[in-house]
Every structure is written in C-alpha cells, then in structure tokens.
Design a protein around this motif. Structure first.
Motif, PDB file in Angstrom:
ATOM      1  N   THR A  49       0.825  -1.208   0.000  1.00  0.00           N
ATOM      2  CA  THR A  49       0.000   0.000   0.000  1.00  0.00           C
ATOM      3  C   THR A  49       0.856   1.253   0.000  1.00  0.00           C
ATOM      4  OG1 THR A  49      -1.770  -1.150   1.177  1.00  0.00           O
ATOM      5  CG2 THR A  49      -1.789   1.262   1.250  1.00  0.00           C
ATOM      6  N   LEU A  50       1.950   1.225   0.765  1.00  0.00           N
ATOM      7  CA  LEU A  50       2.813   2.393   0.895  1.00  0.00           C
ATOM      8  C   LEU A  50       3.877   2.476  -0.184  1.00  0.00           C
ATOM      9  CD1 LEU A  50       3.278   2.287   4.778  1.00  0.00           C
ATOM     10  CD2 LEU A  50       1.793   3.822   3.466  1.00  0.00           C
ATOM     11  N   GLY A  51       3.925   1.495  -1.071  1.00  0.00           N
ATOM     12  CA  GLY A  51       4.905   1.526  -2.149  1.00  0.00           C
ATOM     13  C   GLY A  51       6.326   1.255  -1.696  1.00  0.00           C
ATOM     14  N   ARG A  52       6.508   0.495  -0.601  1.00  0.00           N
ATOM     15  CA  ARG A  52       7.856   0.198  -0.090  1.00  0.00           C
ATOM     16  C   ARG A  52       8.264  -1.190  -0.574  1.00  0.00           C
ATOM     17  NH1 ARG A  52       6.584   2.745   5.872  1.00  0.00           N
ATOM     18  NH2 ARG A  52       6.374   4.886   5.113  1.00  0.00           N
ATOM     19  N   ALA A  53       8.714  -1.218  -1.813  1.00  0.00           N
ATOM     20  CA  ALA A  53       8.994  -2.496  -2.469  1.00  0.00           C
ATOM     21  C   ALA A  53      10.057  -3.296  -1.737  1.00  0.00           C
ATOM     22  CB  ALA A  53       9.437  -2.243  -3.916  1.00  0.00           C
ATOM     23  N   ALA A  54      10.996  -2.628  -1.086  1.00  0.00           N
ATOM     24  CA  ALA A  54      12.090  -3.341  -0.425  1.00  0.00           C
ATOM     25  C   ALA A  54      11.613  -4.186   0.747  1.00  0.00           C
ATOM     26  CB  ALA A  54      13.148  -2.347   0.051  1.00  0.00           C
ATOM     27  N   LEU A  55      10.451  -3.866   1.303  1.00  0.00           N
ATOM     28  CA  LEU A  55       9.966  -4.609   2.457  1.00  0.00           C
ATOM     29  C   LEU A  55       9.157  -5.841   2.068  1.00  0.00           C
ATOM     30  CD1 LEU A  55       8.818  -1.672   4.782  1.00  0.00           C
ATOM     31  CD2 LEU A  55      11.097  -2.648   4.454  1.00  0.00           C
ATOM     32  N   GLU A  56       8.703  -5.919   0.817  1.00  0.00           N
ATOM     33  CA  GLU A  56       7.842  -7.031   0.413  1.00  0.00           C
ATOM     34  C   GLU A  56       8.525  -8.394   0.526  1.00  0.00           C
ATOM     35  OE1 GLU A  56       5.700  -6.550  -3.239  1.00  0.00           O
ATOM     36  OE2 GLU A  56       5.546  -4.376  -2.973  1.00  0.00           O
ATOM     37  N   PRO A  57       9.758  -8.563   0.001  1.00  0.00           N
ATOM     38  CA  PRO A  57      10.366  -9.898   0.109  1.00  0.00           C
ATOM     39  C   PRO A  57      10.601 -10.325   1.546  1.00  0.00           C
ATOM     40  CG  PRO A  57      11.919  -8.316  -0.811  1.00  0.00           C
ATOM     41  CD  PRO A  57      10.597  -7.647  -0.785  1.00  0.00           C
ATOM     42  N   ARG A  58      10.808  -9.374   2.456  1.00  0.00           N
ATOM     43  CA  ARG A  58      11.010  -9.719   3.864  1.00  0.00           C
ATOM     44  C   ARG A  58       9.707 -10.194   4.487  1.00  0.00           C
ATOM     45  NH1 ARG A  58      14.460  -4.220   4.980  1.00  0.00           N
ATOM     46  NH2 ARG A  58      16.280  -4.798   3.742  1.00  0.00           N
ATOM     47  N   ALA A  59       8.623  -9.486   4.187  1.00  0.00           N
ATOM     48  CA  ALA A  59       7.328  -9.928   4.715  1.00  0.00           C
ATOM     49  C   ALA A  59       6.970 -11.311   4.179  1.00  0.00           C
ATOM     50  CB  ALA A  59       6.249  -8.912   4.336  1.00  0.00           C
ATOM     51  N   LEU A  60       7.248 -11.558   2.918  1.00  0.00           N
ATOM     52  CA  LEU A  60       6.984 -12.869   2.334  1.00  0.00           C
ATOM     53  C   LEU A  60       7.878 -13.943   2.946  1.00  0.00           C
ATOM     54  CD1 LEU A  60       6.542 -11.617  -1.316  1.00  0.00           C
ATOM     55  CD2 LEU A  60       4.824 -12.934  -0.054  1.00  0.00           C
ATOM     56  N   GLU A  61       9.076 -13.559   3.358  1.00  0.00           N
ATOM     57  CA  GLU A  61       9.966 -14.511   4.033  1.00  0.00           C
ATOM     58  C   GLU A  61       9.365 -14.958   5.365  1.00  0.00           C
ATOM     59  OE1 GLU A  61      14.435 -14.612   6.032  1.00  0.00           O
ATOM     60  OE2 GLU A  61      13.832 -12.916   4.783  1.00  0.00           O
ATOM     61  N   TYR A  62       8.871 -14.003   6.147  1.00  0.00           N
ATOM     62  CA  TYR A  62       8.223 -14.362   7.410  1.00  0.00           C
ATOM     63  C   TYR A  62       7.011 -15.261   7.163  1.00  0.00           C
ATOM     64  CZ  TYR A  62      11.021 -10.924   9.936  1.00  0.00           C
ATOM     65  OH  TYR A  62      12.057 -10.238  10.491  1.00  0.00           O
ATOM     66  N   LEU A  63       6.207 -14.921   6.166  1.00  0.00           N
ATOM     67  CA  LEU A  63       5.037 -15.735   5.857  1.00  0.00           C
ATOM     68  C   LEU A  63       5.438 -17.154   5.467  1.00  0.00           C
ATOM     69  CD1 LEU A  63       2.738 -13.279   3.878  1.00  0.00           C
ATOM     70  CD2 LEU A  63       2.103 -14.570   5.907  1.00  0.00           C
ATOM     71  N   ALA A  64       6.467 -17.268   4.641  1.00  0.00           N
ATOM     72  CA  ALA A  64       6.908 -18.591   4.197  1.00  0.00           C
ATOM     73  C   ALA A  64       7.395 -19.429   5.374  1.00  0.00           C
ATOM     74  CB  ALA A  64       8.006 -18.450   3.144  1.00  0.00           C
ATOM     75  N   TYR A  65       8.189 -18.828   6.262  1.00  0.00           N
ATOM     76  CA  TYR A  65       8.683 -19.574   7.418  1.00  0.00           C
ATOM     77  C   TYR A  65       7.530 -19.960   8.359  1.00  0.00           C
ATOM     78  CZ  TYR A  65      13.634 -18.941   6.408  1.00  0.00           C
ATOM     79  OH  TYR A  65      14.872 -18.997   5.849  1.00  0.00           O
ATOM     80  N   ALA A  66       6.579 -19.055   8.521  1.00  0.00           N
ATOM     81  CA  ALA A  66       5.446 -19.368   9.386  1.00  0.00           C
ATOM     82  C   ALA A  66       4.644 -20.548   8.839  1.00  0.00           C
ATOM     83  CB  ALA A  66       4.546 -18.146   9.539  1.00  0.00           C
ATOM     84  N   GLU A  67       4.450 -20.586   7.526  1.00  0.00           N
ATOM     85  CA  GLU A  67       3.718 -21.710   6.934  1.00  0.00           C
ATOM     86  C   GLU A  67       4.502 -23.004   7.079  1.00  0.00           C
ATOM     87  OE1 GLU A  67       0.810 -21.380   6.377  1.00  0.00           O
ATOM     88  OE2 GLU A  67       0.351 -19.387   5.633  1.00  0.00           O
ATOM     89  N   LEU A  68       5.813 -22.942   6.955  1.00  0.00           N
ATOM     90  CA  LEU A  68       6.612 -24.146   7.176  1.00  0.00           C
ATOM     91  C   LEU A  68       6.459 -24.637   8.605  1.00  0.00           C
ATOM     92  CD1 LEU A  68      10.040 -23.640   5.347  1.00  0.00           C
ATOM     93  CD2 LEU A  68       8.228 -25.239   4.767  1.00  0.00           C
ATOM     94  N   ARG A  69       6.511 -23.704   9.551  1.00  0.00           N
ATOM     95  CA  ARG A  69       6.357 -24.090  10.957  1.00  0.00           C
ATOM     96  C   ARG A  69       4.990 -24.721  11.212  1.00  0.00           C
ATOM     97  NH1 ARG A  69       9.411 -21.112  14.692  1.00  0.00           N
ATOM     98  NH2 ARG A  69       8.246 -22.199  16.317  1.00  0.00           N
ATOM     99  N   ALA A  70       3.974 -24.268  10.462  1.00  0.00           N
ATOM    100  CA  ALA A  70       2.621 -24.789  10.643  1.00  0.00           C
ATOM    101  C   ALA A  70       2.394 -26.088   9.879  1.00  0.00           C
ATOM    102  CB  ALA A  70       1.597 -23.745  10.200  1.00  0.00           C
ATOM    103  N   GLY A  71       3.402 -26.536   9.116  1.00  0.00           N
ATOM    104  CA  GLY A  71       3.260 -27.767   8.355  1.00  0.00           C
ATOM    105  C   GLY A  71       2.547 -27.606   7.033  1.00  0.00           C
ATOM    106  N   ARG A  72       2.382 -26.351   6.567  1.00  0.00           N
ATOM    107  CA  ARG A  72       1.704 -26.104   5.298  1.00  0.00           C
ATOM    108  C   ARG A  72       2.750 -25.729   4.247  1.00  0.00           C
ATOM    109  NH1 ARG A  72      -2.360 -24.178   9.076  1.00  0.00           N
ATOM    110  NH2 ARG A  72      -1.180 -22.262   9.362  1.00  0.00           N
ATOM    111  N   HIS A  73       3.458 -26.721   3.758  1.00  0.00           N
ATOM    112  CA  HIS A  73       4.594 -26.429   2.892  1.00  0.00           C
ATOM    113  C   HIS A  73       4.166 -25.897   1.531  1.00  0.00           C
ATOM    114  CE1 HIS A  73       3.581 -30.464   1.367  1.00  0.00           C
ATOM    115  NE2 HIS A  73       4.164 -30.076   0.256  1.00  0.00           N
TER     116      HIS A  73
END
Length: 940
Positions: free
Chosen positions: A608-632
């Motif tokens: 929303t804020l146009g901060r492209a540099a933060l998107e891959p980091r947020a997606l990294e947290y999401l990916a790790y969280a899904e791995l921890r939850a067993g949703r690979h």
C-alpha cells in the motif's frame, strides 16, 4: 555477439520446433544492440531438420523493385527466373515449396527492412500461401525495433528480443573476459547495460584490465555519450535536423521522472512546437505518441540521444522544460532547473530538498531519490551534502536498488560531517549489506553506527545494535550476537547453559531491522502513529533486544514477556516495520498464527505504501510461518513470490532464504531437480555472504530429499556434521529442526548408535514449547531407537501428539514408520491400516516420493493401494502437474519458469518427463489431455 544466452537458446529451440513442424514466418525485432543478427545466426546453426538458406539484405536493394525477391530465388536454386508467370508472392511460394521438397526448409533473412516494398509484400504473401498449403518451410526475418514494423509485415507473428536477465548478462561478461572481472565491477556493468548485450560488450572494451579487476576507479559515467552513440547512434541517421531538438527534449523530460515516457504536450511546448501541442503531428519514427504521452521506441536510443548531445544543448532543453511546467515549485520543474545550471547552488539545492521531503507531495521513492541526489550534488556545505546523499540512499534502498544506495553512501562517507550524520549513513549501509552483502560487513557497519549515534540519537543507536545482532545471527555466531546485545559482557558465560537458540528455530534473521534503518529517515515523509512515536519505538526496540538476549541465554521464561509485547505492539498498528518485528517475535515464541497474521499485514502495508524493499522480507516471514505450521505448499507459494520480489529489489540474502524455503518444500514433494536447483542457488549466496542459517536450511532440504527418495545412508552422511556436536554443527537456531530426519536416516541405514546424543539435545528443544511438531517428533525419534516392543507405545503416543497440530506430512511420516515397524513384526492388518493412513496423508500434501514409499510397503504387506482417482494425470509428480497445467493454459517454457521460480532448463526437463509419462507428443495433445481431466474432475 559472444556468449549466446540460455533464454535465447530456449527461444531458438521453441521457434525452430514450430517452424520445422508447421512452417510459417516469424519477424524478429528488438532495440539496437539486442543481438538480432547473432540470434538469426544461432537459429541457422541450430536448425537440423533440413536445409538452411541464410541471406542478408543490403541498403541498395531498397531502390530496386523485387531485388530482394530475386536474391531469395537465387538462394533457393531458382535462378533469376522471370516473374511474369504469376504474382511475385505465388512465384516465391512455388520456389519455397520446391526447395523444401519432403523435408523442412528454413530461410533466414537479416535486416529484411532494407528490401524494397514489393519484395516485402511478396514475401508476406508467399509465407501465407506456404503455411496454408501445409508446406514445412519457415521464414525467419529480422527488422530493427527502434522504428515501426513495415506495414507489409505488421500482421505477421512478431518475436521481440527482450533484454538479458542479470544472470544472463553476468554470464556474457564472464564468457567475454574468461572470468577476469571483479564481481563488484561485473555487477555495475550489468546494471549499467540494462540487459543490452552490445552495450555490455562496449563497456567491457572501454575498461582497462586494472579497472575490470577492481584495482582502479571506474570512469563516471560508466556509459558515456561516446559509448552509447557507438552502439545506437547509427539509428538516428535520417532524422531531420529540425527534429533533433524534439528528440533531446523528449529524452530530457523522461530523465526527470525516470519513466519511459513523458507528457506529449509538455515536450512539444518545450521543443518550441506549441502549434502541435494539441494535434497528432508527424513525429520522427524513433518516437511514438499514444494516450497523451510520448516515448522513444528504444530506451537505449533515448539514453544515446541525451548523453550524445552537447552540454549546452542539454541545459537549454532542461531550461525550456522547467519554464513549460505549470508548477514552477514542483520537483520536476526544480530538477529541470537544477540540470540547467553548472556548479553548486545553495538556494536551488535547499528548494529541491524541501520539495522532495514534503510529506504532502506524495512523491514516489524513485523521484524522491533523484531529487535528493541532485540536491546533494548542488549543496556547498559538506555536512548537509552528506545528509542528503544518505537520504537519497534511503530512497534507493526502499525502491530496491542496493548498489545505487551503496554508491550514494560512498559519496556521503567521503564528506566531512558530524558524528550523527556519519552514524546515519553507517546505519543505512548496514541495512543494505544485511539484505544484499556479506553479513560480517553489515555487523561492522551497524557497530560503527551504534558508536557514532550513542550520544545524540539513542533510538537510532538501539536500532543499530539490533542490526548488529541480526547480522551476527545470520552468520551463525551466537557469542557475537549475545555480546552485541549485552554491552557489559557479563551474560556471555551463560550461553553454554542450554542449546543456544532453542526457542527460535525458523525465525528469520531479523530483516525487519534493515527496514528500521530507512523508516522515518530524511525524505521518507511518513506519518507517525502510536507505535511509531519515539516512546513506542524505544519500547519496541528495548523489548525486542531483551527477548532476543534471553532466548540466546536459553531463558525462554524470561524471553516470553518482552517478545509477546513486541507481537502485540506491532499488531496494533499498520506500519510495516513494527509488523515485521511482530512476525519475528511471534516465530521466536512459536505463535505461528500470530506470525502469519503479522507477516500478511506487513506485506499489505508495504504494498500500500509503495515500499517495495519490504515485500520480500514480509513474504519470508510468511513462508517460514507456513513451514512451521506444516503447510509447505503455502510456504512454497509465498517463497516463489518472495524470490521474484527479492530479485527485483536486489536482495540476494533474502533471495537465498526464499531459495532455502523452496528447496524444503520441494524436498517434501520429491522433486529432485527442483531441490538441487534451489539448494545450489541458496548456497551460492550463503557461501559468498556468510549466511549460515540459510545454508543450514538448504542442506537440510537436500538431505530430506535423499530420505524421501529412499537413500537414508546419503541423508545420514549429509546431516551428521550438521546436527551432531562439534565445530561443524549447523546454525545454532535451526540445527535441531533436522534432527528427526537424521534419526530416521541413521535408523534406516543401520547406524542407530549415532543418534542418541542428538535426541537428548532435541528433547531440550521440544521442552521449550515453541515448536508444535517437536513433541510428536521426539516420541517418533525415541521409537526409532527403541528396542523390543517399546517402540509400539512410543509410536502410538507420537500419533496422539500429532492430533494436537496441523499439517499432514509429519503425521504421515510417523504413520509410515510405524507401519513399517508393524509389517516387519508380521502384524499385517495393523500395518496396512497405518500405511493406508500414511499414503492418504502424503497424497493430501503432495509428497509424491513419500507416497510411493507407503504404496510399496502396502504392496509388500499384501495390499494394493487404491487408485487416487486422478486418471493419467495422477502419475505425474506435483511439480510436473504444475508445469502441465501452466503449459495447458498457454504459457511458454520461460513464463512457466518465471512463475515457478525455476530455470527454463528445469521446466524443459520436467516437460519431457510429462510427455513421456502421459504418452503425448506435442503441447496440443497435452492441452487436450489436461482439458479432458478438468472436465472429469481429475486432480490437477
């Protein structure tokens, strides 16, 4: 052109396949220097289905009607036959049909735009006739892309050669120099060339061996007017002198905004053509006007026009543009004014900086960066100039240009400035390197920043301390991490009290700290909320620091309260940086649901804020969280998008983490080639930048793929050094995650004596309560090592604990191992029940090879597994299914590769296997088969 690139080889392969089987015509185009001739030559060399006729047009042919057609006829063996027996197109069609005979024929014509109009029309007519008659004759023509395609060919299929990818351009540099270029210099060359192979080679030839090796400074600008004119200047031949000013004005107008086009009325007014401002008057053919905008057909040509113009003419064009803009105080007008003057100009610099940092202006970060950079160049005061260079670097980082950020920070570092200004620059340098550089270097920059900021900017100093700790964490150095977080050093002795990092597995390396360095800095213009007030930010930083330190000391009881406050503070706001910290803290606590929520909100806020540099980091947290939850599979989806955004924004370290997640997901699905590709990509960066955590995860993925493929000995050999005590043990925060795989591998390989020590270490991790899967995994490990009938109760208890967590994969693994144990004790009915549950669990989560293991065990126990109901498509692996579906939707191999974040080579490999497995011979047959499966409800 030296070093034909991989993607263009793929384009040639696909193109020749079409031309050799169905005939037809393709018009190949692209901007100056894109390699049209090299592409055509490679196509001619690669065609193996039949004869090739390779021709080149010449400028003289445009003056002689049908001269180009005579050239083709002679090449086809028809001689200079008379054209009176029929139309020119029919005569050429007959000649192509006769030359082709019973085998495919390829005719290549370079620079076909140089032919006369009659020959062009005849060729287009002949191609249509040949294709309609089913003659396998292909015509491959090249025309330049900086001018309109001739009307005779406007309706024909067009193949536009795009720019080289950064990886392809890097390979071209290495091929042309035998790898003698310094990596940093190579990166600058690739960035400057913007994917144009001819420009890239011209830049290489411009530099001396010392400059190529990084031992001498590079010239600035790297691509000057002489180089650009040499590559593209010939395309301007024939432009009327009275239109040269219009070209320069259009190029200057686009330079201010950074966009490929500019307002057409503004350009025409500034060029002195006010009478044409409202009309679609004729333009030079290198320009195109549409929707009130005007642009060059070739971006390289625009660069050449601007760089090749005399300085006084460039200044005059900018002055005219500044005077033609309606808002003389706006950033675009001020930028044009700044480029119309020479030397330093304080008032202009101050006005430009003020306009760039005005929160109400709503400027995009790219324009803000350009304005702040120019303001710094005009500023006479050293300290203020350094401050503005740093502010410009912040914007460069936010828009995903780390190399540009580092260059601007180098300019800031060279100035004499107060400690606070130098500290701000070092804080930002650390953030850049943490995302895209050696993490040890990032730690030193953060530590220097903390020292410089300690007296006057306490909050920024705290941010720098956390950044240094994050860098030490990424490097796998818990002692250095704890030392940074405990300045007195009194707590470091407690590090050996327990398994360091046992409460933080699969928590990323704190990339949110990098975001903190650019949030709210000079020029950001962001609004502040409760969580981002000075008191709120200080409390957030303090809690994050205290929680992280307690975790490193093995005191999870002391870590829970401050980390939970970090989670709650972040979730009460909508700023991406606190939300990223919230996600990191939630992962440390094992609160996966909160981590997913915080990561998703951080991603939405960054977009929303146009901060492209933060998107891959947020997606990294999401990916790790899904791995921890067993949703690979969800983790894979986030990581694929994260890898694309990390590549776009130049964050190689973050990309390495996404590669590791993708390798882990693929290791569950049994995709050997995909696992190997992502492991290699992750390790390439981790070894260069010292990323111990991502390296450990990638190696674990490789071992789990071995285990899934029935190679327990190889898995045990790969994992042993990483999980057993010793100097080679993997990253302190994640090695325990690989313990269940290691125990299983050693047990199946007949080496159970290697596992007891690590199982007891794993028990300490499971007791922390931060991993919902760990208690069941621990019981499974103990069952694997148990003797006699003790394993029976342990397996049953493990399955009971699996009921408390989500995710099919870990439960199915326990069912599989229990079923094997039961079968070997001849308890076949019980074994079949367990193995059937395992098979269904593996099928639900797409674990193809593991499902094959369960099916094999069922057959060995006398039961044939039921069909899955997916028809022939059920015989494909999950990755093959994804590729088949995308191909059936009409995607090219390159488009499939981009969507799945793999190479085109991997897509080719899997597609060949798909064809072999399903017994199809073409993409058309595959589309039909997939369509039938969709109608009957087969699983895709």
């Amino acid at each position: 052109m030296t070093g034909q690139t991989t993607s263009r080889r793929q384009a040639v392969s696909q193109l020749l396949d079409v031309l050799s089987t169905g005939g037809g015509i393709r018009v190949v185009t692209g901007e100056p220097g894109c390699g049209r001739t090299a592409f055509l030559e490679h196509a001619a060399r690669s065609f193996r289905a039949g004869p090739v006729r390779h021709l080149r047009a010449d400028a003289a042919s445009s003056a002689r009607p049908l001269s180009g057609l005579h050239t083709v006829l002679r090449a086809l063996g028809g001689g200079a036959r008379a054209l009176g027996d029929g139309t020119a197109g029919e005569v050429l069609a007959d000649a192509l049909r006769a030359a082709a005979g019973g085998s495919p024929l390829l005719v290549c014509v370079d620079d076909a735009h140089l032919w006369d109009a009659a020959s062009r029309a005849a060729l287009a007519h002949a191609a249509a006739r040949v294709h309609a008659a089913g003659v396998r004759a292909g015509l491959l023509l090249t025309v330049p892309g900086h001018r309109p395609v001739d009307r005779e060919w406007a309706a024909l299929p067009l193949l536009r050669l795009g720019p080289l990818t950064p990886a392809e351009a890097a390979r071209l540099v290495d091929d042309a120099t035998d790898g003698a270029v310094d990596p940093g210099v190579r990166e600058e060359l690739v960035t400057e060339a913007e994917g144009n192979p001819a420009l890239l080679l011209a830049l290489l030839h411009r530099l001396s061996p010392a400059q190529l090796g990084g031992r001498r400074e590079l010239p600035r600008p790297l691509a000057d007017g002489e180089v650009l004119t040499a590559v593209a200047g010939g395309c301007l031949t024939g432009v009327p002198p009275d239109r040269a000013g219009l070209l320069l004005t259009a190029a200057a107008a686009a330079r201010a905004t950074g966009e490929p086009d500019a307002d057409a009325d503004l350009v025409l007014r500034a060029a002195g053509r006010a009478e044409e401002a409202g009309a679609a008057g004729p333009l030079p053919e290198v320009l195109v006007r549409a929707g009130g905008r005007i642009r060059f057909r070739s971006a390289l040509l625009a660069r050449a026009v601007y760089a090749g113009a005399p300085p006084d003419r460039r200044r005059a064009a900018h002055r005219a543009l500044a005077e033609s803009l309606a808002d003389p105080g706006g950033v675009p007008a001020l930028l044009h004014r700044s480029w119309s003057v020479t030397g330093r100009a304080r008032d202009l610099a101050d006005g430009l900086a003020a306009a760039a940092t005005d929160p109400a202006a709503g400027l995009p970060p790219g324009l803000r960066r350009r304005a702040l950079t120019r303001a710094a160049e005009l500023t006479p005061d050293d300290a203020e100039r350094a401050h503005r260079y740093t502010a410009a670097a912040e914007q460069a980082l936010l828009t995903g240009h780390p190399p540009e950020a580092l260059r601007l920070l180098d300019a800031a570092r060279s100035e004499t400035a107060p400690a606070a200004v130098r500290g701000g620059a070092e804080l930002l340098r650390g953030a850049v390197l943490l995302a895209d550089g050696p993490v040890d270097d990032a730690r030193e920059s953060f530590l220097l920043a903390a020292a410089l900021l300690a007296t006057g900017r306490r909050e920024a100093a705290d941010t720098a301390v956390l950044g240094a700790a994050d860098a030490a964490w990424a490097a796998g150095d818990p002692a250095a991490c704890l030392q940074v977080l405990t300045p007195t050093g009194t707590a470091t002795a407690a590090l050996g009290a327990g398994p360091a990092g046992t409460a933080v597995a699969l928590a990323p390396t704190g990339d949110g700290v990098g975001a903190a360095a650019v949030e709210g800095g000079a020029g950001s213009g962001r609004a502040t909320g409760a969580v981002t007030s000075p008191a709120g930010r200080s409390a957030l930083l303090r809690d994050h620091r205290d929680g992280m330190r307690a975790v490193l000391l093995g005191r999870f009881d002391l870590a829970a309260a401050p980390l939970r406050r970090v989670v709650e503070r972040g979730l009460h706001g909508n700023e991406p940086e606190p939300l990223l910290r919230s996600a990191a803290a939630a992962l440390m606590l094992g609160e996966v649901t909160a981590a997913r929520r915080a990561g998703a909100r951080a991603l939405a806020a960054a977009r929303t804020l146009g901060r492209a540099a933060l998107e891959p980091r947020a997606l990294e947290y999401l990916a790790y969280a899904e791995l921890r939850a067993g949703r690979h599979q969800l983790a894979r989806t986030h990581a694929e998008e994260g890898l694309r955004t990390a590549s776009r924004t130049g964050q190689r370290n973050t990309a390495a983490h996404h590669h590791a997640v993708l390798a882990l997901a693929a290791s569950i699905e049994g995709e050997k080639e995909v696992v190997a590709e992502h492991v290699a990509a992750a390790l390439h960066t981790t070894r260069r930048h010292g990323l111990a955590q991502a390296a450990m995860l990638a190696q674990w993925a490789a071992a789990r793929a071995d285990l899934g493929a029935g190679r327990p000995r190889e898995a045990a050999d790969r994992l042993g050094p990483l999980v057993r005590p010793g100097a080679r043990r993997g990253h302190f925060a994640v090695w325990m995650l690989a313990v269940p795989c290691f125990v299983e591998a050693t047990a199946l390989a007949g080496r159970p004596e290697h596992a007891p020590t690590v199982v007891e270490d794993f028990a300490l991790w499971a007791a922390c309560g931060a991993d919902p899967q760990a208690p069941a995994q621990l019981l499974r490990c103990r069952a694997l090592l148990a003797t006699g009938d003790a394993a029976d109760d342990l397996y049953l208890r493990a399955l009971d604990r699996h009921e408390e967590t989500a995710g099919d994969f870990e439960r199915a693994r326990t069912e599989l191992l229990y079923g094997k144990w039961l079968r070997r004790r001849r308890r076949l009915r019980e074994a079949r029940a367990r193995l059937g549950e395992a098979l269904m669990g593996f099928e639900r989560c797409g674990a193809h090879l593991w499902a094959q293991q369960a099916a094999a065990e069922l057959r060995a126990g006398g039961a044939a597994p039921a069909e899955s109901g997916g028809g022939e498509l059920s015989r494909l692996t999950p990755q093959q299914l994804r590729i088949a579906r995308r191909v059936a939707e009409g995607a090219t191999n390159r488009e499939v590769a981009l969507s799945l974040s793999v190479s085109t080579r991997t897509v080719d490999y899997h597609l060949r296997n798909v064809f072999a497995t399903l017994g199809v011979r073409s993409r058309v047959e595959l589309v039909r088969l997939v369509g039938q499966a969709e109608k009957t409800g087969a699983r895709l």
